[in-house]
Enzyme design. Sequence first.
Site, PDB file in Angstrom:
ATOM      1  N   HIS A 182       0.803  -1.223   0.000  1.00 18.47           N
ATOM      2  CA  HIS A 182       0.000   0.000   0.000  1.00 18.47           C
ATOM      3  C   HIS A 182       0.835   1.271   0.000  1.00 18.47           C
ATOM      4  O   HIS A 182       0.305   2.350  -0.247  1.00 18.47           O
ATOM      5  CB  HIS A 182      -0.947   0.004   1.219  1.00 18.47           C
ATOM      6  N   TYR A 201       0.580 -13.066 -17.949  1.00 17.02           N
ATOM      7  CA  TYR A 201       1.760 -12.252 -18.250  1.00 17.02           C
ATOM      8  C   TYR A 201       2.581 -12.875 -19.376  1.00 17.02           C
ATOM      9  O   TYR A 201       3.644 -12.417 -19.713  1.00 17.02           O
ATOM     10  CB  TYR A 201       2.671 -12.118 -17.032  1.00 17.02           C
ATOM     11  N   ARG A 226       6.079 -18.128  12.353  1.00 16.14           N
ATOM     12  CA  ARG A 226       6.222 -17.363  11.101  1.00 16.14           C
ATOM     13  C   ARG A 226       4.865 -16.788  10.737  1.00 16.14           C
ATOM     14  O   ARG A 226       3.997 -17.501  10.267  1.00 16.14           O
ATOM     15  CB  ARG A 226       6.725 -18.295   9.992  1.00 16.14           C
ATOM     16  N   CYS A 244      10.594 -23.275   6.948  1.00 14.04           N
ATOM     17  CA  CYS A 244      10.429 -22.076   6.141  1.00 14.04           C
ATOM     18  C   CYS A 244      11.433 -22.086   4.993  1.00 14.04           C
ATOM     19  O   CYS A 244      12.572 -22.519   5.169  1.00 14.04           O
ATOM     20  CB  CYS A 244      10.679 -20.874   7.057  1.00 14.04           C
TER      21      CYS A 244
END
Lengths: 738, 738
Positions: free
Chosen positions: A178, A441, A256, A304
Amino acid sequence: MATRIPRIATREQLLKHAARRVPINPTARRLHTTTVPRRNPPTPTPRSNPQTPSKPPPPKTARVAPSSLLLTSGLLASLFVFSQTHDDDDHDDDTSSRPSLSPSPTTTSTSSRDPSLPTYRLSFIRHNHGPTSPEPWVTLGDKVYNITDWIPAHPGGDVILRAAGGSVEPYWNIFSIHHSPHVKEILEGYLVGYVSPSDLGPDGKPPPASIEDPFVNDPIRDKRLITHTLKPRNAEPPNGELDKSFLTGNEMFYVRHHMWVPDDAGEGEEELVVELPGGEERRYTLGELKRRFKTERVTATLQCSGNRRNDMTRHAGKTNGLQWGVGAISNAVWEGVRLGDVLRDAGLEVEKGGEDQRKKMHAWFVGREAYSASIPLAKAVEGTGDVLLAWGMNGEVLPRDHGFPLRVVVPGNVAARSVKWLSKIVIADEEATSQWQRRDYKSFGPNEGASPDWDRAPSIQEMPVTSAITGVWVGECVKKVPWMMGGGDNNNNNNNNKITSVGSGQRTIDMAATPQKVGFTAKPTTPTATPCPKTTPDKEPIALQGYAYSGGGRKITRVDVSLDGGATWDQAELVDDCSNPATPCYGSKSWAWTRWRYNGTLPVLSLPPASFPSTATAPLPPALAKVGQDCEDGFGRSVGLMGRLPNHKKQCTTLIVKATDESYNTQPESHKGIYNVRGNLATAWHRVKICPECTKGNGGKGGLVWNTGETYGCGFRKEAEEVREGMRAASESTGNGK
Amino acid sequence: MATRIPRIATREQLLKHAARRVPINPTARRLHTTTVPRRNPPTPTPRSNPQTPSKPPPPKTARVAPSSLLLTSGLLASLFVFSQTHDDDDHDDDTSSRPSLSPSPTTTSTSSRDPSLPTYRLSFIRHNHGPTSPEPWVTLGDKVYNITDWIPAHPGGDVILRAAGGSVEPYWNIFSIHHSPHVKEILEGYLVGYVSPSDLGPDGKPPPASIEDPFVNDPIRDKRLITHTLKPRNAEPPNGELDKSFLTGNEMFYVRHHMWVPDDAGEGEEELVVELPGGEERRYTLGELKRRFKTERVTATLQCSGNRRNDMTRHAGKTNGLQWGVGAISNAVWEGVRLGDVLRDAGLEVEKGGEDQRKKMHAWFVGREAYSASIPLAKAVEGTGDVLLAWGMNGEVLPRDHGFPLRVVVPGNVAARSVKWLSKIVIADEEATSQWQRRDYKSFGPNEGASPDWDRAPSIQEMPVTSAITGVWVGECVKKVPWMMGGGDNNNNNNNNKITSVGSGQRTIDMAATPQKVGFTAKPTTPTATPCPKTTPDKEPIALQGYAYSGGGRKITRVDVSLDGGATWDQAELVDDCSNPATPCYGSKSWAWTRWRYNGTLPVLSLPPASFPSTATAPLPPALAKVGQDCEDGFGRSVGLMGRLPNHKKQCTTLIVKATDESYNTQPESHKGIYNVRGNLATAWHRVKICPECTKGNGGKGGLVWNTGETYGCGFRKEAEEVREGMRAASESTGNGK
């Protein structure tokens, strides 16, 4: 082609496109106990860029130069629900750099206000335009916005309601996408007034205390965790706790998060929605799941993709994201029901089509609020895939930090797939999946017509093999190693901190005691020596321990250790925890980590003389010349020469561990060879440099101590100090130190 | 403990133990068309060493120092049927060193003969004591042995009958384990007489021509194959042929034999025996297999564990075994029936027990004569395992060199599991498998009571990820690259040697033309330059091609190429052969290799001046100083300094390829890091050093040419020459040049 579609599109275009294409996340509307009615029709921002493209451009993260792209392709960084589906990463760079809630630089002055618009008290907004009101408002700085019409178009779904009735600032600080002029521009279209001057501080903004902290209801965590960011919380257990036991305690399991921990979920209150390719939905309460399906257990390690990222930074260069040590990995027994059972019950014909088809289709897991991820359907439904919808962890109710009331556990895959606070599962047919993957894309990028990079490297699902050293004992300290107390070959059946035979010649180790780690607390090993010894003793004993893990259920078949920087290697002992009756390994494959331990003898090293010059050009001491190949991250190269470089001050040796899994894949030698700017999959050989030093103070006598190097020894003293310092600073800046 | 069991046991003890423990291979008795009756009772050698241990010692190959053991554990070298079951390797070191049939040094003189024993003519022995006679005899030198009573105890089974009626010498040369005093000692117990002086040459031995050549009926092979050994034949396709097409032609498929090719098998004549854990047997003719089960196709690459062994030798040190280039790998479509279907039909309850159980049980494949290998039952029966009993290869009948009439194809595993000339399948329960694996050696070895090394590293099943460069074009040569003719982004649908679009933006490449490889034939790229240029041109184009492959059905997700020794990397284009309608990929997973190609621009390199000193101590030329990091196998280390070493004569650059599979495992950086004395799994980054040179002779003008280095460029000119020279020498020494 190039004239039709601009190469660089704006964030706003991306947002607008997303708004058209992505359905609102329906689960987010249950964020608070009542449901917000959907507004129709969706109204896009009134001040949009007129150059609306039919297809959005690739995000910037995919534009990294190819030479640094290794393993990063396909990693799109946006935190929006729609774009996370195939995002391999743990989204570190979106959150790690903004742990605090300091207001964003959107300062305005009342003098620039539009005098035709009214002002509102903050309390009025809070009470009348909150998440459950028919007209939700938000504030930003001293401005007030009616976001009612924007909600259906918001790419992040109804998560935006979390901010309703107050400031969006803390949320923008979490979802950093943002922080862009275009987002601001969108919001300006909904301006309805200003915050009353009575609620503004001397700087013309509402005081920080008036802004609600989204993390106020986060659970309290164990103080031993090393915290990388406080809000959202990201933390790893210290080495001494990490693999002390085969199963990581729930309170020590690494954390996490991308945001706050949902606090309003109650068992049975929420429904899990399963959406089939045709669009049909089937709903299950937690109670139904428990009653109607067979309860299963799986012992699985979660890791992770950023585990050991700090290693890559130290050895190969700067990386973006949380600088995890070796602790973004933990192991637990999960309890729940098989995802495949639930999907079949919901009406999915999983046997329809071949394996190829099942690999192309995806099961997409939507968490509460703003997170989702997907796995190939083949993994989701195959009997030996062991994917669970879990409500239990190590025999306890799933803790809030780990997904209460329900999470996905995808054994063998990157932990980013094991979505917490699960609210919805979408089964996507090939076309939809393909759309997510390609995101239209296809024909963009510098080489028009060619596949862009992120389309050539599929997202991470299974994890590659890795390992780490988590404990080092040298000299006298070796006497304190729990599993050394039983002696080398002296098998016995005593389970108290000793090597224990569990049949088949295998041994299991109980590491209940927390021994001194050389990296944390140096202990003189020859405390009565005086003057300082010139070299370390001959046959100085050393003991190491750590973990090894590979994805895809591939068992660790060997772990090799080097005590001299890679010049020579020896095999470590694998701890057969699965044969220990106390910790049976549930599941079809080897989903759990393998602990290992090693004992050996260090090479003789010279201690630095008191006057050892910092820019040494003198010939190397003989002992160093013999061993010194590993004074950097050696492996027999850079032979001796590094010892002559100005910044080389100590005679050291580098301990290395590397693991091999049952597919005989092994770890890369260096992080340079797998460097990527996101620092993902930092799986190179784990190196810990240790250096002897002479210390005085023991009644004036000199003693030999061992230290990890200043920048080596990931997870050891220096790093732990740095991390704690960072945590303290973050805590002070926000006033939240819990 | 140490006094009870001798640390070093004799080979004979091993043989005796094996004789007691291992059942005779029943299939071998069908070697010739009639069956040899079993003799009872088995009579062990009468002159055995009295120190018979209850358990045999570990074989010597397992006693390698731990530092060099990486990946070799579990590799037991004996060629006997009983010990191959868990032998990961391709047994290279047993055969490669003895390609010729020169008689072993067992010279005797008639003066030492026992006068009480009779003499026999060779023709008498051949006609009366051959494989089908009730009393098989063999000769060794001038001695005659009645092996009738030894056959049941022979660890290699009835393969010994292959030699009956003639000399054992050629077989001992193949099965080199026999070259031991203890084996000779066993044989002496069966002495029954001597060869008649009329059949002996001046050296007191039968002339070589009288010794039958076991390889006389081997098929004739394609002359383009690079032959490592003639008898048994071991050969690989040259780089120019290796991956010219996605499917390797049957005649170019690499050949890996341990002995002669069986010549007496006819379709339908032999039966496949399936033995279940309880001992029940079920028999199938080939016709039955074809009629009763569904025919399936699988596109699968087979790769020897020794592929690229020569790379390891060059970069890390001497290895034992055939010095394969990059061509011990090939790809084909296999046709047959699913092993799982046959096992279920035979009565195996494959669903009984969990996945864990199926991993512990093994399907053991016994080839005709002396070879066998096993795979975990889980792989054998799982639907997505795609294990075939195959009779077809690329649309043709399975050639004799590749297992006619029936072979196993185990996709994704080391090719040693894909047993050729299949005669029997034994399903072993956990206990039997465990026995094979442990071979009762549990409590032996230097650390008594600890697991010996080869028990800690399970056998290779799945192959790790690897890749190779097989074609290099530089400068003007790039114009001749078939897939460059279509231009960079100029997709078209013409299938004639051009880049072809096959939908989804993927491209496929037809490499039908055999282009010039820079390594084989250097072409002046600037033929009119005079005098010699000082540097290579700016932006000198280069094109590379090759293959990448990973085991376990793991798809190749990316291939990275470096043109500067690892300092910078770029992604190669993956050839989507599976999307080509002409070469669909059959099977559940990605069992086939992935071809890749790359084009880029070389860094500018200095050409060596005519007077470039061989012991250069002068400063490096600037261009070299910039690029020269990779003049050895660099990667940014050994920076520049190598250029000053005495043996550095050229300014070169090293081309590197490395691949990543869908589990995100990637290749080790160097062979030093994975060195093992057997040279198995030489999967490090593949490096090809290329060097510019100025050549004269083009009408007196100097031209720039490119060469691979003297010891680099595995599979390129230098190596091809060496291999051909070795083949020629071997051919001359045996008089068999076919």
